[in-house]
Write a protein that holds these residues in place. Structure first.
Motif: not given
Length: 106
Positions: A63-85
Motif C-alpha cells: 500500500x503506497x510503497x509499504x506493506x500493510x499487515x491485514x488480519x483475517x479471522x480463522x475458523x477457530x476465530x469464528x467459533x470463538x466469536x460465536x461463544x463470545x456472542x
C-alpha cells in the motif's frame, strides 16, 4: 460516560470486525474506538494474542510503497466469536434486567 469492560468484549469486537472483512491495525483501532476507548498501542497486543490463539492470521499487502499487515479471522476465530456472542447476550440481558427493572429469574 464510559463503562470499563473486559478483554473478552474487546476480543469479540475485534473478531466481529474482522469477520466482516479483513482489516489492518489502524482501521481496526478506528472501528473499535467507535464503541470503546482504546489506543493502537493497546490493540496490537490484543491482535498478537488472538493470532497466537489461532483466532486470527495475517498477510501483508503493498500500500503506497509499504506493506500493510491485514488480519483475517480463522475458523477457530469464528467459533470463538460465536461463544463470545452467546456470553455477551446473556451478560447484556442480566445487566438490562437490573438497569431497566426486571426479574433475573425469568
Amino acid at each position: 460516560m464510559t463503562f470499563q469492560l473486559g478483554s473478552a468484549l474487546l476480543d469479540a469486537c475485534v473478531l466481529a470486525i474482522v469477520e466482516k472483512e479483513d482489516a489492518y491495525g489502524y482501521s481496526l483501532t478506528q472501528q473499535v474506538q467507535s464503541v470503546m476507548e482504546i489506543s493502537e498501542s493497546t490493540l496490537y497486543p490484543v491482535l498478537r494474542r488472538l493470532q497466537k490463539a489461532h483466532y486470527l492470521t495475517t498477510y501483508d499487502q503493498p500500500y503506497q510503497g509499504r506493506n500493510r499487515r491485514y488480519y483475517q479471522i480463522t475458523e477457530q476465530g469464528r467459533i470463538r466469536l460465536l461463544e463470545l456472542l452467546k456470553e455477551w447476550q446473556m451478560y447484556k440481558e442480566k445487566v438490562d434486567c437490573v438497569l431497566l427493572g426486571g426479574n433475573l429469574d425469568g
